[in-house]
Write an enzyme that holds these catalytic residues in place. Structure first.
Site, PDB file in Angstrom:
ATOM      1  N   LYS A   1       4.589   4.551  75.055  1.00  0.00           N
ATOM      2  CA  LYS A   1       5.569   4.447  73.974  1.00  0.00           C
ATOM      3  C   LYS A   1       6.973   4.299  74.547  1.00  0.00           C
ATOM      4  O   LYS A   1       7.726   3.396  74.162  1.00  0.00           O
ATOM      5  CB  LYS A   1       5.499   5.686  73.082  1.00  0.00           C
ATOM      6  CG  LYS A   1       6.447   5.626  71.892  1.00  0.00           C
ATOM      7  CD  LYS A   1       6.574   6.964  71.197  1.00  0.00           C
ATOM      8  CE  LYS A   1       7.537   7.857  71.951  1.00  0.00           C
ATOM      9  NZ  LYS A   1       7.858   9.106  71.216  1.00  0.00           N
TER      10      LYS A   1
ATOM     11  N   ASP B   1       5.045   5.407  67.604  1.00  0.00           N
ATOM     12  CA  ASP B   1       5.497   6.791  67.473  1.00  0.00           C
ATOM     13  C   ASP B   1       4.839   7.403  66.238  1.00  0.00           C
ATOM     14  O   ASP B   1       3.947   6.796  65.629  1.00  0.00           O
ATOM     15  CB  ASP B   1       7.017   6.854  67.419  1.00  0.00           C
ATOM     16  CG  ASP B   1       7.584   6.314  66.109  1.00  0.00           C
ATOM     17  OD1 ASP B   1       6.825   5.708  65.318  1.00  0.00           O
ATOM     18  OD2 ASP B   1       8.796   6.499  65.869  1.00  0.00           O
TER      19      ASP B   1
END
Length: 327
Positions: free
Chosen positions: A197, A215
């Protein structure tokens, strides 16, 4: 019992012919037969028509219901078309979507993204100016006193673990990459505290390399919109990558995250004020009354921690918040 003259008890005349009344009755019966068949055909047609007429709120036979109450499973093709339409409409709603962490170079974005775990972008933006003023380069941060770094980043929470990560990644940048943030996924994920991420945030916003940032907001909305059923970020990333062209990945991530922060919240999504409600198969999970839903919107200043008060200069077309939005 005697019968009348010239008439037998059986209803026949003496000549053996059927009585006029009987003959008339049979003729009438034969004439009525087609009408009876016609009645059966009408009843059958009526039954068929009734079966083919949809009940209120249900889709007609042979059709797919809307995403709000699909009677049949949505095909892969239909889902992809709906997903891409959502992306197009989000682009109109959030033409200024952007990363909400403040940074001036890849190193600052990398450190800020690591610090953003379990806290808000606003808190990070309030913390990093002092941090980067004291340690502007990877070499500086790698050589810092841990206790001093801890004190600077304490407001972001988990400051001891985060200090270890940012100092560790700074040392790795100094020792393995000549003090520069690498522009490849496989290199970024070798740095302490950097996962996929974080790597995609840096690649997409500092290097222009497309990536999908999964996320908590992105994961929640991808599941609500039935783009995936997985709760594994890596699997979600792979599935979403097959739905959208690579050129859209970075901006798609920004738009979805913007929407998750402003409208499609985790606990109380504002369904009744959502601009893409007509495309959402989970419509109704949140408040559907328009007036009540508008009060849940988190637009502009004071709306939610981490939101910029204004979009960057290169996003001049920010639409005004809808009436009733919190400001």
């Amino acid at each position: 019992m005697k019968t009348g003259p010239g008439r037998a008890a059986s209803g026949r005349t003496a000549s053996g012919k059927a009585a006029p009344e009987k003959a008339a009755g049979k003729a009438a019966s034969k004439k009525a037969a087609p009408r009876k068949a016609s009645t059966k055909a009408s009843a059958k047609a009526s039954t068929k028509a009734t079966a083919e007429t949809p009940v209120a709120g249900e889709p007609a036979a042979g059709t797919h219901a809307s995403p709000k109450g699909a009677a049949k499973p949505e095909s892969r093709l239909a889902m992809v078309r709906r997903a891409r339409k959502i992306n197009r409409e989000l682009a109109e709603v959030y033409p200024y979507a952007h990363p909400e962490l403040d940074f001036r170079n890849p190193f600052e974005l990398l450190v800020a993204t690591v610090l953003s775990a379990q806290t808000t972008d606003l808190r990070v933006n309030q913390t990093t100016p002092a941090l980067f003023a004291a340690y502007p380069t990877p070499e500086d941060l790698a050589a810092a006193v841990p206790e001093e770094v801890e004190e600077l980043i304490r407001p972001t929470g988990f400051f001891r673990a985060k200090t270890k990560s940012v100092m560790g990644l700074s040392a790795a940048l100094r020792d393995d990459f000549g003090g520069e943030v690498p522009g490849r996924l496989e290199d970024l994920v070798t740095l302490p505290g950097v996962g996929r991420k974080t790597a995609f945030v840096v690649l997409g916003n500092a290097f222009g390399v497309p990536g999908i940032t999964v996320d908590t907001h992105f994961m929640r909305l991808a599941r609500r919109w039935k783009w995936t059923t997985s709760d594994d970020p890596v699997k979600i990333e792979a599935e979403i990558a097959t739905i959208f062209p690579k050129s859209e990945w970075t901006m798609l991530s920004h738009r979805v995250i913007f929407h998750g922060r402003r409208i499609c919240h985790a606990r109380k999504p504002a369904c009744g004020a959502c601009p893409i409600a007509h495309l959402c198969p989970s419509y109704g999970e949140g408040e559907t009354d328009p007036e009540k839903a508008r009060k849940l919107l988190k637009y502009e200043k004071g709306g939610f921690p981490g939101q910029r008060l204004n979009p960057p200069p290169d996003y001049p077309g920010r639409p005004a918040p809808p009436p009733g939005a919190s400001t």
